[in-house]
Design an enzyme around this catalytic site. Sequence first.
Site, PDB file in Angstrom:
ATOM      1  N   TYR A  41       0.837  -1.300  -0.038  1.00  0.00           N
ATOM      2  CA  TYR A  41       0.098  -0.005  -0.068  1.00  0.00           C
ATOM      3  C   TYR A  41       0.875   1.381   0.196  1.00  0.00           C
ATOM      4  O   TYR A  41       1.981   1.419  -0.644  1.00  0.00           O
ATOM      5  CB  TYR A  41      -1.094  -0.004   1.046  1.00  0.00           C
ATOM      6  CG  TYR A  41      -2.107   0.813   1.043  1.00  0.00           C
ATOM      7  CD1 TYR A  41      -3.020   0.693  -0.132  1.00  0.00           C
ATOM      8  CD2 TYR A  41      -2.269   1.684   1.967  1.00  0.00           C
ATOM      9  CE1 TYR A  41      -4.058   1.512  -0.173  1.00  0.00           C
ATOM     10  CE2 TYR A  41      -3.670   2.735   1.581  1.00  0.00           C
ATOM     11  CZ  TYR A  41      -4.379   2.534   0.526  1.00  0.00           C
ATOM     12  OH  TYR A  41      -5.354   3.416   0.569  1.00  0.00           O
ATOM     13  N   LYS A  96     -19.910 -20.808 -10.182  1.00  0.00           N
ATOM     14  CA  LYS A  96     -19.173 -20.657 -11.570  1.00  0.00           C
ATOM     15  C   LYS A  96     -17.977 -20.371 -11.174  1.00  0.00           C
ATOM     16  O   LYS A  96     -16.952 -20.464 -11.989  1.00  0.00           O
ATOM     17  CB  LYS A  96     -20.038 -19.721 -12.457  1.00  0.00           C
ATOM     18  CG  LYS A  96     -19.660 -19.656 -13.989  1.00  0.00           C
ATOM     19  CD  LYS A  96     -20.201 -20.824 -14.684  1.00  0.00           C
ATOM     20  CE  LYS A  96     -19.783 -20.875 -16.011  1.00  0.00           C
ATOM     21  NZ  LYS A  96     -21.074 -20.643 -16.747  1.00  0.00           N
TER      22      LYS A  96
END
Length: 751
Positions: A41, A96
Amino acid sequence: MTKTRVTAEEALAFHLEPTPGKFEVTATVPMTTQRDLSLAYSPGVAVPCEAIAANPETAYDYTNKGNLVAVISNGTAVLGLGNLGALASKPVMEGKAVLFKRFADVNSIDIELDTEDTDAFINAVKLMGPTFGGINLEDIKAPECFIIEQRLKEEMDIPVFHDDQHGTAVICAAGLINALHLSGKKIEDVRIVLNGAGAAGIACLELLKAMGARHQNCIMCDTKGVIYQGRAEGMNQWKSGHAVATEARTLEEAMKGADVFLGVSVKGAVTEDMIASMAEDPVIFAMANPDPEITPEEAHAVRADAIVATGRSDYPNQVNNVLGFPYLFRGALDIHARAINDEMKIACAHALAALAREDVPDEVALAYGKNLSFGRDYIIPTPFDPRLIHRVPPAVAKAGMNTGAARRPIIDMEAYELSLKTRMDPTASILRGINARARANQARMIFAEGDDARVLRAAVMYQRSGLGKALVVGRKEDVKEKLEQAGMPDAVREIEIVNAANTTHLDTYKDFLYSRLNRGGFDAQDIHRLAARDRHVFSALMLAHGHGDGLVTGATRKSAHIMDRINHVFDADVKSGAAGITAILHKGRIVFIADTLVQEWPDEVDLANIAERAATVARNMGLEPRVAFVSFSTFGYPVSERATKMADAAKVLDARGVTFEYEGEMTVDVAMNATVQASYPFSRLTGPANILVVPARHSASISVKLMQEMAGATVIGPILAGVDRSIQICSTGATANDILNMAVLAACKVG
């Protein structure tokens, strides 16, 4: 083929445990120190941000965009359930997403958009474009799905693919290529009839026409009959594109003389008379789910020359979308494709068709419990063929490169294929193969601890999964009560409940036990107590007399107690050469650690025996054994009496002339790290070891528990090896699924 039964209770439990849902997000970079966080970060993250702003293509280098697909739905056509809404579609979209990961190592996030407004849906997806490398649309009703996909393809610069349309079309095309090959017909000559003018049906016909089928030879039907030129009722622009000049008005009339029938409609839409009226060597793809338009049995009853495919796994030639979408996206992502075009879909179909014409690997035959070879009952590869990952994506990638869809073409295709081979987790195929063998064996499995709810759930799952017959040792009323508490009241009628009170074999069991133990201080009263009141002894006696094929126990008592009881009936001790082999599955690797159950402080001969037992287990699980005798020293340094026996164990195997690789003594990194191994060119191991034989049982236990708790490894075992009947002992902390896994191993006679 034995069919798997899935109950509502099991389905809900599967999605609830161990945590709600089907996947989680894990970090791929270290996140431990302050420096790690500063790089991940602020301030370190600013550098790739600036690089991407200057050159957007580098997003594929510095972010996960290149291997991230969104699975997006609004829930207006969920499976065959209709318009359930966005939220209710989430379990399907999560499913999925995990299929993408399982079959092609594609990371995927499910997104459910709560709108039926086409423009709002399109705008929402379009705005997410920077995040993803591809968009998989799912379960959106027609005709909105056509509009949504077309506009998104035009307005986005990443692949947009509606799997309900094109996934079915690609697999259908692959099967048809081979069906026509077998019947000696050409796609440009055959007459095709399609029933079901929804998303999948229209996509099937469009793809086949792109492959050479003639417009005039293709008749599309819907619930109102043939879609002919001039028809006004129930039409839309997508149906109109497939209207033909024909006198036929009904499906029955259209089928006369047809070479090919494609069904994406409803059960029973096709009759035997319709099949009888088709041309010679008819091709019938009855793909309605869950029940086909006509079953293969019904079709073959009137046409022995028919080639039949369905959407079901319990019939040959399953048209299964999982053969297509994972590999289409894998190939498209790897060339940073702008789209998935017709050429890429056709390349996928041809690659699948070609694969089905090749010899089928032994592991696939093992997984399906039968030999498969190209022919009328095998025109489409099976979903678990390990070659799919390195055969289909390269074909897709090449087609994308040839048609200008690639942003970053693959230069070294051979290296790319090799990288694909190494992407997949090998443990998945091993476990699948074991389950398939268990299903083929149909073992009568004895579950010794019928008073435990976990054991009962495992027994019910064993039987409902089609693995064999579950024999539960317990009292009927107690079993019934616990099953009711577990939400499975019906199951009490399915499993067989056995105990000393209802068996006709108790006297036989007692005679056998007395003959084994009478010189060990056991009198007739002791024998009665053991045989009639100790479930572990009773279960072992059942197994010894052939009244079951395998035994699972250990969920309620410590393994030392279980081993003591089993040794009353079988020879399962140090003297007889028994050993416990624990399998550790972690990050795509499987390693066996031995002995974790029987031998407290083995000498070199015991260690050699343990190595042979472990090698047998590894081979039974489909692996070629590589044994390392591990210690804190490597090849004599530092010198230690405790390490010497590990080197001596290898010398014992030298004298036996075993047929597997082994080496020692060595530290774990030398055994398992190929780079470190390179420093010892004289080592007999040709690669990282997959069996670690450790100096003592306490070191084995510590190693297994440490991997389980610190690394989150999956642990299977200990697998009891070296006993002449199939017995597996689970741990007292085992879940119902762990117990089921041990039952599967027992059914396969692993060890």
